[in-house]
Scaffold this active site. Structure first.
Site, PDB file in Angstrom:
ATOM      1  N   HIS A  30     -17.064 -49.067 -54.234  1.00 33.32           N
ATOM      2  CA  HIS A  30     -16.076 -48.480 -55.146  1.00 33.32           C
ATOM      3  C   HIS A  30     -16.365 -46.987 -55.186  1.00 33.32           C
ATOM      4  O   HIS A  30     -17.516 -46.571 -55.075  1.00 33.32           O
ATOM      5  CB  HIS A  30     -16.188 -49.101 -56.539  1.00 33.32           C
ATOM      6  CG  HIS A  30     -15.228 -48.517 -57.523  1.00 33.32           C
ATOM      7  ND1 HIS A  30     -13.857 -48.656 -57.391  1.00 33.32           N
ATOM      8  CD2 HIS A  30     -15.419 -47.776 -58.639  1.00 33.32           C
ATOM      9  CE1 HIS A  30     -13.259 -48.024 -58.384  1.00 33.32           C
ATOM     10  NE2 HIS A  30     -14.188 -47.489 -59.160  1.00 33.32           N
ATOM     11  N   CYS A 120      -9.372 -46.725 -53.733  1.00 27.14           N
ATOM     12  CA  CYS A 120     -10.174 -45.845 -54.590  1.00 27.14           C
ATOM     13  C   CYS A 120     -10.801 -44.696 -53.797  1.00 27.14           C
ATOM     14  O   CYS A 120     -10.945 -43.587 -54.320  1.00 27.14           O
ATOM     15  CB  CYS A 120     -11.240 -46.633 -55.345  1.00 27.14           C
ATOM     16  SG  CYS A 120     -12.381 -47.569 -54.310  1.00 27.14           S
TER      17      CYS A 120
END
Length: 169
Positions: A30, A120
């Site tokens: 992430h 992301c």
């Protein structure tokens, strides 16, 4: 580049405003953008309440994400992270004030999310460099291409074998 570490508020290589933060989740990474004072800006699923370890994974199915400003320690949780401005040698980072201004402008807004074209990592690299790039997406596209070619080859081989069997009878 600093090594991976668990969250630590006082560490010699603490992030600087504008830095990309790579967070190692089980099975994927992430990404978030450090904006200072212990906070990051990142994308999370639209329907998400408190931060969760699989937040990016949920966005894959919703096709939308929410831009949030959260404490780095909350986003990292029990995972590890590192500062990773890996594209600095390829793209010139925008001025830090511009990076932070752009990030803060997007807080609390809904944005499109797509694993291959708007994930992301794309989000944070667009903020830092003005260009959305993602090595995770490139790897996924390569893997999909390989699987597609392999499946096509096996299908063709199966077709050829079945035709050769039909001719024998």
């Amino acid at each position: 580049m600093a090594g991976s570490k668990r969250f630590c508020a006082t560490h010699p290589d603490d992030p600087e405003p504008g830095d990309l933060i790579e967070i190692f989740r089980p099975g994927y990474q992430h990404w978030a953008l450090y904006v200072g004072d212990g906070y990051v800006v990142n994308v999370t699923p639209v329907d998400e309440g408190p931060p969760a370890p699989f937040s990016s994974g949920k966005s894959v199915f919703s096709r939308k994400a929410w831009v949030r400003m959260q404490l780095l320690k909350d986003v990292v949780g029990d995972d590890t992270y590192r500062v990773n401005n890996k594209y600095d040698s390829t793209y010139a980072p925008l001025p830090v004030k511009e990076i932070i201004r752009r990030a803060k402008y997007l807080i609390d807004q809904e944005v499109p999310y797509d694993l291959l074209s708007s994930n992301c990592e794309h989000f944070v690299t667009l903020l830092r460099y003005g260009k959305a790039v993602s090595s995770q997406a490139k790897k996924a596209i390569s893997a999909i291409g390989f699987v597609t070619v392999a499946a096509g080859a096996f299908s063709l081989l199966g077709l050829l074998l079945s035709r050769s069997r039909e001719r024998r009878y």
